[in-house]
Design a protein around this motif. Structure first.
Motif, PDB file in Angstrom:
ATOM      1  N   ALA A  74      21.738  18.722  47.161  1.00 47.64           N
ATOM      2  CA  ALA A  74      22.302  18.557  48.506  1.00 47.64           C
ATOM      3  C   ALA A  74      23.828  18.589  48.496  1.00 47.64           C
ATOM      4  O   ALA A  74      24.464  18.556  49.549  1.00 47.64           O
ATOM      5  CB  ALA A  74      21.811  17.253  49.118  1.00 47.64           C
ATOM      6  N   GLY A  75      24.431  18.635  47.305  1.00 45.60           N
ATOM      7  CA  GLY A  75      25.888  18.677  47.206  1.00 45.60           C
ATOM      8  C   GLY A  75      26.550  17.317  47.145  1.00 45.60           C
ATOM      9  O   GLY A  75      27.767  17.213  47.291  1.00 45.60           O
ATOM     10  N   VAL A  76      25.780  16.267  46.920  1.00 43.54           N
ATOM     11  CA  VAL A  76      26.335  14.912  46.822  1.00 43.54           C
ATOM     12  C   VAL A  76      26.784  14.662  45.387  1.00 43.54           C
ATOM     13  O   VAL A  76      25.994  14.791  44.451  1.00 43.54           O
ATOM     14  CB  VAL A  76      25.288  13.858  47.249  1.00 43.54           C
ATOM     15  CG1 VAL A  76      25.845  12.452  47.073  1.00 43.54           C
ATOM     16  CG2 VAL A  76      24.853  14.104  48.682  1.00 43.54           C
ATOM     17  N   TRP A  77      28.080  14.301  45.225  1.00 43.79           N
ATOM     18  CA  TRP A  77      28.647  14.051  43.894  1.00 43.79           C
ATOM     19  C   TRP A  77      28.476  12.593  43.509  1.00 43.79           C
ATOM     20  O   TRP A  77      28.555  11.702  44.355  1.00 43.79           O
ATOM     21  CB  TRP A  77      30.139  14.396  43.894  1.00 43.79           C
ATOM     22  CG  TRP A  77      30.392  15.858  43.905  1.00 43.79           C
ATOM     23  CD1 TRP A  77      30.608  16.630  45.002  1.00 43.79           C
ATOM     24  CD2 TRP A  77      30.460  16.725  42.777  1.00 43.79           C
ATOM     25  NE1 TRP A  77      30.796  17.935  44.618  1.00 43.79           N
ATOM     26  CE2 TRP A  77      30.710  18.024  43.256  1.00 43.79           C
ATOM     27  CE3 TRP A  77      30.305  16.536  41.415  1.00 43.79           C
ATOM     28  CZ2 TRP A  77      30.835  19.131  42.426  1.00 43.79           C
ATOM     29  CZ3 TRP A  77      30.430  17.633  40.570  1.00 43.79           C
ATOM     30  CH2 TRP A  77      30.698  18.912  41.081  1.00 43.79           C
ATOM     31  N   ARG A  78      28.274  12.358  42.209  1.00 43.24           N
ATOM     32  CA  ARG A  78      28.233  10.991  41.680  1.00 43.24           C
ATOM     33  C   ARG A  78      28.854  10.998  40.291  1.00 43.24           C
ATOM     34  O   ARG A  78      28.713  11.983  39.541  1.00 43.24           O
ATOM     35  CB  ARG A  78      26.820  10.447  41.649  1.00 43.24           C
ATOM     36  CG  ARG A  78      25.887  11.163  40.722  1.00 43.24           C
ATOM     37  CD  ARG A  78      24.464  10.604  40.787  1.00 43.24           C
ATOM     38  NE  ARG A  78      23.531  11.467  40.103  1.00 43.24           N
ATOM     39  CZ  ARG A  78      23.333  11.512  38.791  1.00 43.24           C
ATOM     40  NH1 ARG A  78      24.015  10.708  37.999  1.00 43.24           N
ATOM     41  NH2 ARG A  78      22.477  12.333  38.261  1.00 43.24           N
ATOM     42  N   PRO A  79      29.524   9.925  39.923  1.00 41.33           N
ATOM     43  CA  PRO A  79      30.094   9.854  38.571  1.00 41.33           C
ATOM     44  C   PRO A  79      29.014   9.637  37.528  1.00 41.33           C
ATOM     45  O   PRO A  79      28.063   8.901  37.751  1.00 41.33           O
ATOM     46  CB  PRO A  79      31.041   8.657  38.641  1.00 41.33           C
ATOM     47  CG  PRO A  79      30.523   7.829  39.759  1.00 41.33           C
ATOM     48  CD  PRO A  79      29.846   8.757  40.737  1.00 41.33           C
ATOM     49  N   LEU A  80      29.154  10.321  36.408  1.00 41.36           N
ATOM     50  CA  LEU A  80      28.288  10.095  35.245  1.00 41.36           C
ATOM     51  C   LEU A  80      29.037   9.255  34.231  1.00 41.36           C
ATOM     52  O   LEU A  80      28.470   8.428  33.543  1.00 41.36           O
ATOM     53  CB  LEU A  80      27.860  11.418  34.618  1.00 41.36           C
ATOM     54  CG  LEU A  80      27.002  12.320  35.479  1.00 41.36           C
ATOM     55  CD1 LEU A  80      26.740  13.642  34.755  1.00 41.36           C
ATOM     56  CD2 LEU A  80      25.696  11.655  35.833  1.00 41.36           C
ATOM     57  N   LEU A  81      30.333   9.538  34.118  1.00 43.21           N
ATOM     58  CA  LEU A  81      31.194   8.823  33.185  1.00 43.21           C
ATOM     59  C   LEU A  81      32.609   8.945  33.711  1.00 43.21           C
ATOM     60  O   LEU A  81      33.072  10.041  33.993  1.00 43.21           O
ATOM     61  CB  LEU A  81      31.121   9.442  31.788  1.00 43.21           C
ATOM     62  CG  LEU A  81      32.122   8.934  30.758  1.00 43.21           C
ATOM     63  CD1 LEU A  81      31.786   7.498  30.354  1.00 43.21           C
ATOM     64  CD2 LEU A  81      32.123   9.819  29.541  1.00 43.21           C
ATOM     65  N   ALA A  82      33.273   7.844  33.859  1.00 38.72           N
ATOM     66  CA  ALA A  82      34.672   7.850  34.300  1.00 38.72           C
ATOM     67  C   ALA A  82      35.453   6.943  33.385  1.00 38.72           C
ATOM     68  O   ALA A  82      35.043   5.826  33.124  1.00 38.72           O
ATOM     69  CB  ALA A  82      34.790   7.405  35.742  1.00 38.72           C
ATOM     70  N   ALA A  83      36.552   7.459  32.891  1.00 39.34           N
ATOM     71  CA  ALA A  83      37.394   6.683  31.976  1.00 39.34           C
ATOM     72  C   ALA A  83      38.198   5.657  32.741  1.00 39.34           C
ATOM     73  O   ALA A  83      38.424   5.741  33.885  1.00 39.34           O
ATOM     74  CB  ALA A  83      38.311   7.606  31.207  1.00 39.34           C
TER      75      ALA A  83
END
Length: 94
Positions: free
Chosen positions: A85-94
């Motif tokens: 659907a084009g929804v972004w989510r973080p997998l890993l953020a420093a």
């Protein structure tokens, strides 16, 4: 795509980064731009920023994973995913 990266073992050295989309390197950049916020935080000499226009088209309607990896050892610095659907989510953020 913009952010920062540094190597604690070499705190004042620039860091070469791979931009990876769905497992394929689409761009390479160097985190070496001065950022006052990084310097104020005491991270190396503050020259660890990068800002890169990435021209990687993402097919609509399918999930994608975008990663920023340190080129030297492929350590993932940051990763994001988008669903169909084009929804972004973080997998890993420093």
């Amino acid at each position: 795509m913009a952010g920062w990266a540094h190597d604690a073992a070499q705190p004042d050295a620039p860091v070469c980064l791979d931009i990876v989309v769905d497992g394929t390197i689409v761009a390479v950049t160097v985190a070496a731009e001065y950022r006052a916020d990084i310097a104020a935080a005491g991270v190396g000499d503050g020259r660890h920023g990068f800002d890169l226009g990435v021209q990687a088209a993402l097919a609509p309607g399918v999930p994608h994973v975008v990663e920023v990896r340190r080129s030297a050892d492929e350590t993932v610095i940051c990763a994001m995913a988008t669903d169909a659907a084009g929804v972004w989510r973080p997998l890993l953020a420093a």
